[in-house]
Design an enzyme around this catalytic site. Structure first.
Site, mmCIF file in Angstrom:
data_model
loop_
_atom_site.group_PDB
_atom_site.id
_atom_site.type_symbol
_atom_site.label_atom_id
_atom_site.label_comp_id
_atom_site.label_asym_id
_atom_site.label_seq_id
_atom_site.Cartn_x
_atom_site.Cartn_y
_atom_site.Cartn_z
ATOM 1 C CD GLU A 171 -7.255 -2.018 -1.056
ATOM 2 O OE1 GLU A 171 -6.219 -2.360 -0.741
ATOM 3 O OE2 GLU A 171 -8.227 -2.482 -0.750
ATOM 4 C CE LYS A 189 -4.368 -1.578 1.633
ATOM 5 N NZ LYS A 189 -4.209 -3.182 1.499
#
Length: 677
Positions: free
Chosen positions: A288, A116
């Site tokens: 994401e 991430k």
């Protein structure tokens, strides 16, 4: 094109891939664990290979066994589905190194988007909007507080390797930031083996909107519009729809173009999803990228008429996308409800066991088939009547998908489809889904990711399910009783003078809490043509229904309007369900109802001195000892079920008198674990 593929997954998604492969003339190989030996995907596939014991870490997560199965059966490619190894870069690389084809993105794309922190830096470089925050790993709680102050509260503390709601906290002040950082770090270390944590601005009234992208090995990337996934419970999606009722065409186009830019930056090949958080002012930020097929992909298939699984297979085989961005149209409105084996009235605890009855609504759309402008109902599932819902995997029973001309029609179709979805033997979240669909704010499109927490702050109960016409289920009970009486009158061999007779006046007694039953005087009459008229006070219900004795689903028309409901007999009680509302009723003569009021109420046994298992599962820990004093809220035991650890805490202060179950024991619902003095 491949001649044979192996599906490295189970359940609904494995069945979904098999359907498309069959359409393309491709043979399929299923893999399964010992718990899934009788599963539907095993039956549907051309071949099946046993991987190992029930726990996924010994079966579905063992890459060596899956690759060996592919080689042994002559499969040329592996489709990972979603979950398990679908976003594992090492597995994707291994598949390629072994001379097989991974039906999904290349391993380097998975690696780029799997972290991430790294993915946010890459997104920023690609010109994608990113949330203000600190994207480097943070070393201490004190530093976390400093950074949170600089960004400005509220902030979101997230684990770099997190997912599924794990390793995530929202902090509104210094104390919450300090504690949240420590909790996230510990949770991430235990769940993912990676304790890196970062902080970003928390977007208020956020909506979770994702863009479906599709790329090939020839450099072409397109976006297939968006999906609205804001209805979530504990960061798990509950209802998804396409398109979003919130964003404008300009925002839709901007989000799609940024998603394509990101996909091109990582040389993306296959189906993938770029997730955004969207503020109330339609500002949007990259969240994401999911480098796999999404659970909610059917809603995109419905509005585009495209088969995403087929396109994934064709791209993996080296084919070029058969269309460009300008060729992609949007037709109607689609909605998906995840039907899970969980009890909404017991804090959504998992429910495992045998599907005694499983009767999905009548489908008019098939998976992997393009849909017309206004399609109908589709069910994607991996279960069947008589099958088991095991405790080792996730709780999904099926995905219920509808397609309509507009959002109002899609909601109406979904409500009717839920009414006709018969599930017995395990609890399901259908009443909760029905309540959400009936909520005026949902129907008006006024919601964000905090919708469920805001409207159900104390959890979900029977009081949260309301019916727009509370007397309609009462009328259905009276009409069903009339059907029973009609049948009784037709039985041959009745004694003269004692024949079954048809009355007109009845009282419908609806079971209430602690013996407080409601009494509804009704007048019931047949018109000779199969329709039944039920009068309740000044309300009149003209009911013409198709329902067989011993059946459950009842459909028909009431006052000219179509309906679908569920009616079941349990001894002297009739159970009626409609729009999420369930009543248990007896239909008595007026004199019988008077006598019924005199019946004493038998209170259920007092179980307050016991800690009972709220679900079937494996008892992994008992964290107290005999004689130990415990306080309200203190941890007592841990039960593992459906890939989740469920912590049981003390409801009040007390002293442990006896331990009745040991760690490692499989528990049934309401089995005693502890007894208090």
């Amino acid at each position: 094109m491949f001649k044979k593929i192996l599906i490295a997954n189970r359940g609904e998604i494995a069945c979904r891939v098999i359907k498309t492969a069959r359409k393309l003339g491709i043979q399929t190989v299923a893999v399964y664990s010992e718990a899934d030996k009788d599963a539907l995907h095993v039956e549907l596939a051309d071949e099946a290979v046993l991987l190992g014991p029930a726990p996924s870490r010994e079966s579905y997560l063992v890459a060596d066994k899956i690759i060996a199965a592919a080689k042994r059966t002559g499969a040329q490619a592996i489709h990972p589905g979603y979950g398990f190894l679908s976003e594992n870069e090492d597995f994707a690389r291994r598949v390629e190194e072994e001379g097989l084809v991974f039906i999904g993105p290349k391993h380097y794309s998975i690696a780029a988007m799997g972290d991430k922190i790294a993915s946010k830096k890459l997104a920023r470089e690609a010109g994608v909007n990113t949330i203000p925050g600190w994207n480097d790993a943070i070393e201490s709680p004190e530093r976390a507080v400093e950074i949170a102050r600089e960004i400005g509260y509220p902030v979101m503390i997230k684990a770099s390797a997190g997912g599924g709601g794990k390793g995530l906290r929202v902090a509104y002040n210094d104390k919450e930031a300090h504690e949240g950082f420590a909790s996230c770090r510990n949770e991430a270390r235990n769940s993912f083996g990676d304790d890196r944590v970062f902080i970003e601005k928390f977007v208020e009234e956020p909506r979770h909107i994702e863009i479906q992208v599709l790329g090939d090995s020839h450099g072409n990337v397109v976006y297939l519009w968006e999906r609205e996934c804001s209805i979530q419970r504990r960061h798990q999606k509950v209802i998804e729809e396409a398109p979003s009722p919130f964003i404008s065409e300009a925002t839709r186009k901007a989000m799609g173009e940024q998603a394509v830019a990101l996909a091109k930056a990582v040389k993306y090949q296959s189906a993938g999803t770029v997730e955004f958080v969207v503020g109330k002012d339609q500002s949007f930020y990259f969240l994401e990228m999911n480098t796999r097929l999404q659970v909610e992909h059917p809603v995109t298939e419905c509005i585009t008429g495209l088969d995403l699984v087929e396109l994934m297979i064709r791209v993996a085989a080296g084919e070029q996308l058969p269309f460009g961005q300008g060729d992609i149209r949007r037709h109607g409105w689609a909605m998906e409800c995840r039907i899970n084996a969980e009890d909404p009235f017991r804090n959504f605890l998992p429910s495992t066991g045998r599907l005694v009855r499983y009767l999905p609504p009548t489908t008019t759309m098939e998976a992997a088939q393009p849909v017309p402008e206004a399609g109908g109902v589709r069910v994607d599932t991996g279960v069947y009547e008589g099958g088991e819902i095991p405790m080792y995997y996730d709780s999904m029973i099926a995905k219920l998908i509808v397609h309509g001309r507009d959002r109002a029609e899609a909601i109406a179709k979904m409500r009717e489809a839920l009414n006709g979805f018969v599930i017995r033997g395990v609890a399901s979240n259908i009443p909760f889904q029905a309540a959400l669909l009936a909520h005026p704010d949902f129907q008006a499109g006024r919601f964000n990711t905090g919708f469920i927490a805001q409207h159900y702050p104390r959890g979900f109960s029977t009081h949260n399910v309301t019916h727009e016409d509370p007397l309609f289920p009462v009328a259905l009970a009276a009409a069903a009783h009339r059907k029973y009486r009609d049948r009784a009158m037709g039985i041959s061999g009745q004694m003269p003078g004692h024949e079954a007779r048809m009355a007109i006046d009845y009282v419908v007694v609806v079971k209430g809490e602690q013996g407080q039953h409601a009494h509804h005087p009704v007048r019931v009459a047949g018109n000779g043509g199969g329709a039944i008229t039920v009068n309740i006070g000044d309300r009149c219900y003209e009911i013409d229904k198709d329902w067989r004795f011993g059946g459950v689903r009842a459909s028909g028309r009431c006052n000219g309007r179509p309906f679908t409901a569920q009616i079941e007999r349990h001894g002297v009680w009739l159970q009626v369900m409609h729009n999420g509302v369930r009543i248990d009723a007896q239909v008595l003569s007026p004199r019988g109802a008077e006598l019924f009021k005199l019946m004493p109420y038998k209170a259920p046994p007092d179980t307050s001195k016991f800690l009972l298992s709220p679900m079937p599962g494996l008892l992994t820990q008992v964290q107290v000892q005999v004689g130990q004093a415990v306080q309200a809220g203190e941890r007592l035991a841990v039960i593992e079920a459906m890939k989740m650890e469920n912590i049981l805490t003390a409801a009040r202060d007390g002293v442990v008198a006896e331990i009745l179950a040991a760690p490692g024991e499989s528990l049934s619902v309401d089995q005693p674990i502890l007894r208090f003095e």
